[in-house]
Write a protein that holds these residues in place. Structure first.
Motif, PDB file in Angstrom:
ATOM      1  N   ARG A 375      35.311 -17.346  -8.738  1.00  0.00           N
ATOM      2  CA  ARG A 375      35.831 -17.044  -7.404  1.00  0.00           C
ATOM      3  C   ARG A 375      35.768 -18.275  -6.493  1.00  0.00           C
ATOM      4  NH1 ARG A 375      35.876 -11.407  -5.563  1.00  0.00           N
ATOM      5  NH2 ARG A 375      35.829 -10.071  -7.398  1.00  0.00           N
ATOM      6  N   TYR A 539      42.700   0.382   6.876  1.00  0.00           N
ATOM      7  CA  TYR A 539      43.208  -0.947   6.535  1.00  0.00           C
ATOM      8  C   TYR A 539      43.920  -1.010   5.187  1.00  0.00           C
ATOM      9  CZ  TYR A 539      40.124  -2.241  10.380  1.00  0.00           C
ATOM     10  OH  TYR A 539      39.520  -2.327  11.607  1.00  0.00           O
ATOM     11  N   VAL A 541      42.654  -0.755   2.178  1.00  0.00           N
ATOM     12  CA  VAL A 541      41.873  -1.554   1.223  1.00  0.00           C
ATOM     13  C   VAL A 541      41.067  -0.621   0.323  1.00  0.00           C
ATOM     14  CG1 VAL A 541      41.749  -3.565   2.710  1.00  0.00           C
ATOM     15  CG2 VAL A 541      39.995  -1.792   2.896  1.00  0.00           C
ATOM     16  N   ASN A 545      38.579  -3.608  -4.939  1.00  0.00           N
ATOM     17  CA  ASN A 545      39.085  -4.975  -4.771  1.00  0.00           C
ATOM     18  C   ASN A 545      38.584  -5.661  -3.501  1.00  0.00           C
ATOM     19  OD1 ASN A 545      40.789  -5.044  -7.169  1.00  0.00           O
ATOM     20  ND2 ASN A 545      42.054  -3.519  -6.126  1.00  0.00           N
ATOM     21  N   GLU A 546      38.947  -5.129  -2.334  1.00  0.00           N
ATOM     22  CA  GLU A 546      38.691  -5.876  -1.097  1.00  0.00           C
ATOM     23  C   GLU A 546      37.307  -5.630  -0.486  1.00  0.00           C
ATOM     24  OE1 GLU A 546      43.115  -4.999  -1.447  1.00  0.00           O
ATOM     25  OE2 GLU A 546      41.271  -3.820  -1.539  1.00  0.00           O
ATOM     26  N   ILE A 547      36.723  -4.448  -0.695  1.00  0.00           N
ATOM     27  CA  ILE A 547      35.450  -4.095  -0.043  1.00  0.00           C
ATOM     28  C   ILE A 547      34.278  -4.398  -0.977  1.00  0.00           C
ATOM     29  CG2 ILE A 547      34.116  -2.253   1.044  1.00  0.00           C
ATOM     30  CD1 ILE A 547      36.782  -0.720   1.403  1.00  0.00           C
ATOM     31  N   GLN A 548      33.219  -5.005  -0.443  1.00  0.00           N
ATOM     32  CA  GLN A 548      32.017  -5.248  -1.243  1.00  0.00           C
ATOM     33  C   GLN A 548      30.774  -4.921  -0.430  1.00  0.00           C
ATOM     34  OE1 GLN A 548      31.858  -6.315  -4.664  1.00  0.00           O
ATOM     35  NE2 GLN A 548      29.864  -5.405  -4.192  1.00  0.00           N
ATOM     36  N   PHE A 669      34.441 -12.120   0.056  1.00  0.00           N
ATOM     37  CA  PHE A 669      35.077 -10.814  -0.022  1.00  0.00           C
ATOM     38  C   PHE A 669      35.733 -10.519   1.321  1.00  0.00           C
ATOM     39  CE2 PHE A 669      31.143 -10.955  -2.450  1.00  0.00           C
ATOM     40  CZ  PHE A 669      31.599 -10.697  -3.739  1.00  0.00           C
ATOM     41  N   ASP A 670      36.866  -9.835   1.282  1.00  0.00           N
ATOM     42  CA  ASP A 670      37.578  -9.550   2.528  1.00  0.00           C
ATOM     43  C   ASP A 670      36.729  -8.724   3.493  1.00  0.00           C
ATOM     44  OD1 ASP A 670      39.748 -10.962   1.688  1.00  0.00           O
ATOM     45  OD2 ASP A 670      40.914  -9.232   1.036  1.00  0.00           O
ATOM     46  N   TYR A 671      36.162  -7.620   2.986  1.00  0.00           N
ATOM     47  CA  TYR A 671      35.388  -6.700   3.820  1.00  0.00           C
ATOM     48  C   TYR A 671      33.984  -6.575   3.224  1.00  0.00           C
ATOM     49  CZ  TYR A 671      39.885  -5.424   5.843  1.00  0.00           C
ATOM     50  OH  TYR A 671      41.116  -5.457   6.466  1.00  0.00           O
ATOM     51  N   LYS A 697      35.090 -12.521   4.775  1.00  0.00           N
ATOM     52  CA  LYS A 697      36.270 -13.274   5.207  1.00  0.00           C
ATOM     53  C   LYS A 697      36.984 -12.602   6.379  1.00  0.00           C
ATOM     54  CE  LYS A 697      39.088 -14.543   1.889  1.00  0.00           C
ATOM     55  NZ  LYS A 697      39.851 -14.427   0.618  1.00  0.00           N
ATOM     56  N   LYS A 698      37.266 -11.294   6.261  1.00  0.00           N
ATOM     57  CA  LYS A 698      38.084 -10.616   7.274  1.00  0.00           C
ATOM     58  C   LYS A 698      37.276  -9.693   8.176  1.00  0.00           C
ATOM     59  CE  LYS A 698      42.386 -10.706   4.588  1.00  0.00           C
ATOM     60  NZ  LYS A 698      43.466  -9.894   3.974  1.00  0.00           N
TER      61      LYS A 698
END
Length: 732
Positions: A375, A539, A541, A545-548, A669-671, A697-698
């Motif tokens: 990553r 959102y 998501v 994938n996007e949430i961790q 990670f995005d969220y 990140k987001k």
């Protein structure tokens, strides 16, 4: 140890449906008179015609029906002529086909195995068999006899088949003889059976508590165990006190043992920052090499300056304006053979990396970009526009004839680069950095980039911090947060944390939210709703994938164990037709999010474009795409690679809806959702929380007790690691 529910069955192998040569996982048909059944498990080297005694349990497979799952087994060669002919005709013994088997059995009947094993000169009387071939047949049967006897011996002491195979792989036909002399060798690296298990085994064999092999194994066990805590060495006083209590032996007797281990070359005793300390040899040699190699690279072959015109050209292309500290960092970099760039989020590390790439490219230097995880390498590629590789991929792993692994690139075959830039350097442990340095040409410039306020590597060592704190190499620390980054509350919060400022509910907004929940059970419910409903619905998501979720600990109500089970039940519940495998107290299903928890160089993978390779590494996160229960394999998609796990390799996977902060290093990670409520006191420190925050990140969401969060911020201790690198560097 055999469980009360285990059953014992006996029969002859009628057919082998599937067998993996590497792991020994086998699916076979067993006959017992008129009855036949399917047995599955680790049964290496078994062959059609052999008689097996199997210990295990019956279970029911939704596709393949009733099966016997084998936990251990004992095999014997067939004893009557008809069964012997069937066995030899199967081709299991190299050099014996159906026609030769018939001639052998016709000549020797029920005594066939005795003749083949013990009288090769008689075997050589058979047409088509030379004395040389007869001796090869005898050796093959001897090895099979040895495997059979070894399995029977260890099964009698409660060992499972997979444990016995680890021992046999190392010691072969001498396995029983070697462990009978010293049962503690089963703790050795490469076998890695627990010391507690060795204690029970040794007791069953009648060994005393003061047996020297026990003391040696105990000392080595403590040193290896502390590698998991990041220590490449231990102060002698601490090792003696711990070992004395652990082994119930006086410190004087232990010191004699330590001196013997030093004489044998297994450990090294030396001073570290003025204190006698003890290393496992490979870690001492790694840190010594790192120190010496960095010293050799300190002064580059060519030193140059970066002119004002060149800097203005870079600024114009990138649409930026360098500040004084960045300009100084660029000029220092150009004159140094080893250069360290550190700083928090939003301070412009990426801007400097891009400038370095252009400056070196302008002068014709070949540049290699690398990072410790897939990553991190992918992110480095995206922000620089230049391909970055993981360090493992850059060094290239190959398997040796003895089953071990090594990096293809080393002193004899160095990397073709003039400059190497390694990002996320805080994650790189001592052994990996040593291997990287061994693969560099002497004149190669070394640029290390990372955030020294983050947690150190998962593996042993504290390389980045040791190099910085030695004050022996040029280091640029970026501190200014640039305007664009200041617009992110994630970045601002991260810098507030690292500078010791409390986080309050009033700071909520934009990309950062904190929910004050005192009760861990309420926090657990809120996190589950947040990850499976609120964020996905608001959102678009997903938790896959996007949430961790990032947890400080594996344990307790808000640890990864409990949260993974809760989140799995919500986003990927058991369904008819969805394959799953149960082990180690939890279940992995198709479509589960999983993480690799150990470097494994043997796992095969194939990319979507057809490229093939091997190796999946600690911290890699993927999605389970297929489970084959008959072959006991799991296919996992890691980004664009499909990796196949067989048998015991499955035990290197864990659910990854929630992972520890330590395991998240090198990833973004995005969220990110961070539970801070029932944090164990030993984990309540600032750089753990800071590391977790910088993974987002987001959007960043902290759920938990506001008082606990601020206790962590107030606790300004660094992760304690005993290492020798800083001391060795300062001595150069």
């Amino acid at each position: 140890m055999q469980r009360k529910t285990d059953e014992l069955i006996k029969g002859t192998i009628a057919d082998i449906t599937y067998q993996n040569v590497e792991t020994g996982f086998t699916v076979l048909e067993l006959e017992d008179g008129d009855n036949a059944l399917t047995a599955v498990g680790l049964m290496p080297d078994v062959s059609v015609g052999e008689v097996l005694e199997l210990v295990g349990n019956f279970d029911f497979h939704s596709v393949y029906g009733r099966q016997f799952s084998v936990s251990s087994y004992v095999r014997t060669f067939p004893s009557d002529a008809a069964a012997i002919l069937r066995y030899l005709s199967s081709g299991v013994i190299k050099g014996i086909g159906p026609a030769t088997a018939k001639r052998i059995v016709s000549a020797f009947g029920n005594d066939t195995f005795d003749v083949l094993l013990n009288h090769p000169h008689k075997t050589a009387s058979i047409k088509g068999i030379t004395l040389e071939k007869a001796e090869e047949i005898s050796n093959e049967l001897s090895k099979r006899n040895s495997m059979r006897d070894t399995l029977r011996f260890f099964a009698g002491h409660g060992f499972a088949t997979d444990e016995t195979l680890k021992i046999f792989k190392v010691y072969q036909q001498q396995s029983i003889e070697i462990v009978s002399r010293n049962p503690y060798v089963i703790c050795d690296s490469g076998i890695d059976i627990s010391f507690a298990r060795a204690e029970t085994f040794a007791e069953s064999l009648g060994f005393d508590k003061d047996f020297i092999g026990r003391l040696e194994a105990g000392v080595l066990y403590i040193l290896r165990h502390n590698l998991l805590n990041g220590h490449t060495c231990l102060p002698a006083r601490k090792l003696l006190a711990t070992a004395s209590d652990f082994l119930s032996i006086s410190e004087k007797d232990l010191w004699d043992c330590i001196e013997k281990l030093c004489d044998m070359g297994q450990i090294v005793c030396t001073d570290v920052l003025g204190e006698p300390s003890v290393f496992l040899r490979e870690y001492y040699e790694a840190e010594q090499y790192i120190s010496a190699r960095l010293s050799m690279a300190r002064f580059p072959e060519e030193s140059f300056t970066v002119g004002k015109d060149e800097l203005e050209s870079i600024e114009k292309k990138a649409g930026i304006k360098f500040d004084e500290l960045q300009i100084k960092a660029i000029n220092d970099m150009s004159s140094q053979g080893v250069f360290v760039l550190t700083g928090g989020p939003g301070t412009g590390k990426t801007t400097i990396i891009n400038a370095m790439i252009e400056i070196f490219s302008n002068r014709g230097y070949k540049i290699a970009l690398a990072a410790p995880t897939g990553r991190a390498a992918k992110r480095m590629t995206e922000v620089t526009g230049v391909e970055a590789k993981t360090l493992h991929r850059l060094l290239a792993v190959e398997r040796c004839s003895d089953g071990s692994h090594r990096f293809t690139h080393n002193e004899k075959d160095p990397l073709d680069c003039d400059v190497i830039i390694i990002d996320e350097m805080s994650m790189v442990d001592s052994l990996l950095f040593e291997s990287t340095l061994r693969a560099l040409r002497l004149q190669c410039r070394i640029i290390l980039v990372g955030d020294h306020n983050q947690l150190p590597s998962v593996g042993a060592g504290n390389v980045l911090q040791d190099i910085i704190y030695s004050d022996s190499y040029c280091c640029a620390t970026l501190t200014r947060i640039f305007r664009q980054a200041m617009e992110s509350n994630i970045v601002v919060t991260a810098h507030n944390i690292v500078s010791g400022k409390n986080v309050t509910l009033g700071q909520n907004g934009g990309d950062f939210f904190m929910v004050n929940v005192e009760n861990p059970h309420n926090a657990s419910k809120y996190i589950a709703e947040l990850c499976t409903k609120r964020l996905p619905e608001s959102y678009g998501v997903s938790l896959h994938n996007e949430i961790q979720v990032l947890c400080p600990s594996k344990m307790m109500t808000l640890g990864t164990g409990t949260l993974n089970n809760k989140l799995q039940a919500l986003v990927n519940p058991s369904e008819k037709g969805k394959a799953e495998i149960s082990f180690q107290g939890y279940v992995i299903r198709e479509n589960d999010k999983v993480m690799q928890i150990k470097n494994n160089y043997d796992i095969d993978w194939v990319r979507e474009d057809g490229e093939v390779g091997t190796g999946v590494f600690n911290g890699d996160i993927g999605i389970v795409t297929k489970i084959d229960k008959l072959a006991r394999t799991i296919t996992v998609k890691f980004d664009d690679r499909y990796a196949t796990y067989v048998a015991e390799g499955i035990f290197q996977l864990e659910l990854a809806y929630a992972v520890t902060v330590h395991k998240s290093q090198g990833s973004e990670f995005d969220y990110v959702v961070i539970p801070i409520c029932d944090v164990p006191s030993k984990l309540m420190y600032r750089n753990l929380l800071y590391t977790a925050v910088t993974r987002a990140k987001k959007m960043l969401l902290i759920v938990g007790s506001e008082s606990n969060i601020n206790k962590m911020i107030e606790n300004d201790r660094k992760t304690l690691r005993y290492t020798g690198l800083r001391s060795f560097i300062e001595e150069e």
